[in-house]
Design a protein around this motif. Sequence first.
Motif, short mmCIF file in Angstrom:
data_model
loop_
_atom_site.label_atom_id
_atom_site.label_comp_id
_atom_site.label_asym_id
_atom_site.label_seq_id
_atom_site.Cartn_x
_atom_site.Cartn_y
_atom_site.Cartn_z
N ALA A 16 -11.15 -25.49 22.69
CA ALA A 16 -10.91 -26.21 23.92
C ALA A 16 -9.43 -26.11 24.25
O ALA A 16 -8.62 -25.63 23.46
N ASP A 17 -9.08 -26.55 25.46
CA ASP A 17 -7.67 -26.56 25.83
C ASP A 17 -6.89 -27.40 24.83
O ASP A 17 -7.35 -28.44 24.38
N GLU A 18 -5.67 -26.95 24.50
CA GLU A 18 -4.92 -27.62 23.44
C GLU A 18 -3.42 -27.51 23.69
O GLU A 18 -2.90 -26.45 24.04
N TRP A 19 -2.72 -28.63 23.53
CA TRP A 19 -1.27 -28.67 23.56
C TRP A 19 -0.74 -28.65 22.13
O TRP A 19 -1.42 -29.08 21.20
N SER A 20 0.48 -28.18 21.97
CA SER A 20 1.12 -28.21 20.66
C SER A 20 2.61 -28.46 20.81
O SER A 20 3.24 -28.00 21.76
N LEU A 21 3.15 -29.21 19.87
CA LEU A 21 4.58 -29.49 19.82
C LEU A 21 5.08 -29.08 18.45
O LEU A 21 4.56 -29.53 17.43
N ASN A 22 6.09 -28.22 18.44
CA ASN A 22 6.62 -27.68 17.19
C ASN A 22 8.11 -28.02 17.10
O ASN A 22 8.88 -27.70 18.00
N ILE A 23 8.52 -28.67 16.02
CA ILE A 23 9.91 -29.05 15.81
C ILE A 23 10.34 -28.55 14.43
O ILE A 23 9.62 -28.73 13.45
N GLY A 24 11.49 -27.90 14.39
CA GLY A 24 11.94 -27.37 13.11
C GLY A 24 13.37 -26.88 13.18
O GLY A 24 14.15 -27.29 14.03
N GLY A 25 13.68 -25.98 12.29
CA GLY A 25 15.03 -25.43 12.24
C GLY A 25 15.04 -24.13 11.47
O GLY A 25 14.06 -23.75 10.82
N PHE A 26 16.17 -23.42 11.56
CA PHE A 26 16.30 -22.16 10.86
C PHE A 26 17.70 -22.07 10.28
O PHE A 26 18.67 -22.63 10.81
N TYR A 27 17.82 -21.38 9.19
CA TYR A 27 19.11 -21.18 8.53
C TYR A 27 19.69 -19.87 9.02
O TYR A 27 19.12 -18.81 8.78
N SER A 28 20.78 -19.94 9.74
CA SER A 28 21.30 -18.76 10.42
C SER A 28 22.50 -18.16 9.70
O SER A 28 23.28 -18.85 9.05
N GLN A 29 22.65 -16.86 9.85
CA GLN A 29 23.85 -16.12 9.47
C GLN A 29 24.36 -15.48 10.75
O GLN A 29 23.76 -14.54 11.26
N GLN A 54 37.53 -18.97 12.41
CA GLN A 54 37.04 -19.93 11.41
C GLN A 54 35.75 -20.65 11.77
O GLN A 54 35.43 -21.69 11.18
N LEU A 55 34.96 -20.15 12.72
CA LEU A 55 33.67 -20.77 12.99
C LEU A 55 32.72 -20.52 11.82
O LEU A 55 32.76 -19.47 11.17
N ALA A 56 31.84 -21.48 11.55
CA ALA A 56 30.94 -21.38 10.41
C ALA A 56 29.99 -20.20 10.57
O ALA A 56 29.42 -19.99 11.65
N GLU A 57 29.84 -19.43 9.52
CA GLU A 57 28.94 -18.28 9.55
C GLU A 57 27.50 -18.68 9.25
O GLU A 57 26.56 -18.11 9.80
N ASN A 58 27.31 -19.66 8.38
CA ASN A 58 25.98 -20.09 7.96
C ASN A 58 25.76 -21.55 8.35
O ASN A 58 26.56 -22.42 7.98
N GLU A 59 24.67 -21.82 9.07
CA GLU A 59 24.34 -23.18 9.48
C GLU A 59 22.83 -23.33 9.61
O GLU A 59 22.11 -22.36 9.83
N PHE A 60 22.36 -24.59 9.48
CA PHE A 60 20.96 -24.90 9.74
C PHE A 60 20.87 -25.44 11.16
O PHE A 60 21.53 -26.42 11.51
N LEU A 61 20.07 -24.80 12.01
CA LEU A 61 20.07 -25.07 13.44
C LEU A 61 18.69 -25.50 13.92
O LEU A 61 17.67 -25.07 13.39
N PRO A 62 18.63 -26.35 14.96
CA PRO A 62 17.34 -26.89 15.43
C PRO A 62 16.63 -25.98 16.42
O PRO A 62 17.24 -25.14 17.08
N LEU A 63 15.32 -26.18 16.54
CA LEU A 63 14.53 -25.53 17.59
C LEU A 63 13.40 -26.46 17.99
O LEU A 63 12.92 -27.27 17.20
N VAL A 64 12.98 -26.36 19.25
CA VAL A 64 11.86 -27.14 19.78
C VAL A 64 10.98 -26.19 20.59
O VAL A 64 11.48 -25.40 21.40
#
Length: 283
Positions: A16-29, A54-64
């Motif tokens: 059937a028709d369906e909505w989804s919401l995904n929240i998370g993050g990724f570890y970036s280089q 001097q900006l950070a090379e590695n960070e954990f970043l959000p996504l929606v």
Amino acid sequence: MLTLLLLCCAANSVQADEWSLNIGGFYSQSDTNMQVTDPLLGNDFELDFESDLQLAENEFLPLVEVGYRFNDRHHIYIDWKQLHRSAETQAVSRPFQIQIDDTVYDVKAGGQLGTSLNIDIVRIGYGYDLFQGNGYNIGVSVGLHTMLIDSSFEGSIGACATSELSGNICSAQPIPRVVDESVTAPLPNVGLFGDYELAPGWQLNLHAQYFSVRVDDLEGSLVDIRAGMKTALSDNWDISVAYNYYKVDVDVRQSTSNAEVKVADYNIYYSFIGPMLSVSYRF
């Protein structure tokens, strides 16, 4: 791709028709640079935001991500991800100039400089399942994305109009802060996606997305490749882990009426390769 891959159910079942919401993050280089001009030598070089500023090379970043599935084979989605960073350099190792619109900004060697670079990417699109079989699904997608790029420099900076330049010498007036806010026009992207049910409750997801365009003074590209695994936590909740390669490259060509002026084009390159974790809710 994105919501379409990580949030869809087994492809061989009528839904059937369906909505989804995904929240998370990724570890970036991250690897980000900008083409600038050396005012002393007159040549262009790459200013590296990570090693030079001097900006950070590695960070954990959000996504929606928000998705909607309808009529069994059709999907629509919208997603957002960000990379916001700031740092302070106690002494700039090499002087540089950048041009934003009709103004040249001059950063002296040895001066203190605060730097911020914020990149937000918003995408919206449509996907269609071409092939559905026993435990597998393959489809195509088309969409649009826009990039919001906000960069700022604060510290020992001078500014002058391009008309005041003689060669690369700028009679700069000191200013406390430089801000450049850029928004790209909605740019197209196309992709392929697929999923395969390895075992009941376990699904392998793959997607690849690409875009490249040149419009007026803007040239850019986007590459997004992801492989991941999803499993159900309950009837409505899923958890996903994936490994993602993501690259955005944007060039903005500068122009000036003074043919003797040589100021480098503005370039931002952002990429990461790393793991991603997300939790999604279907309703």
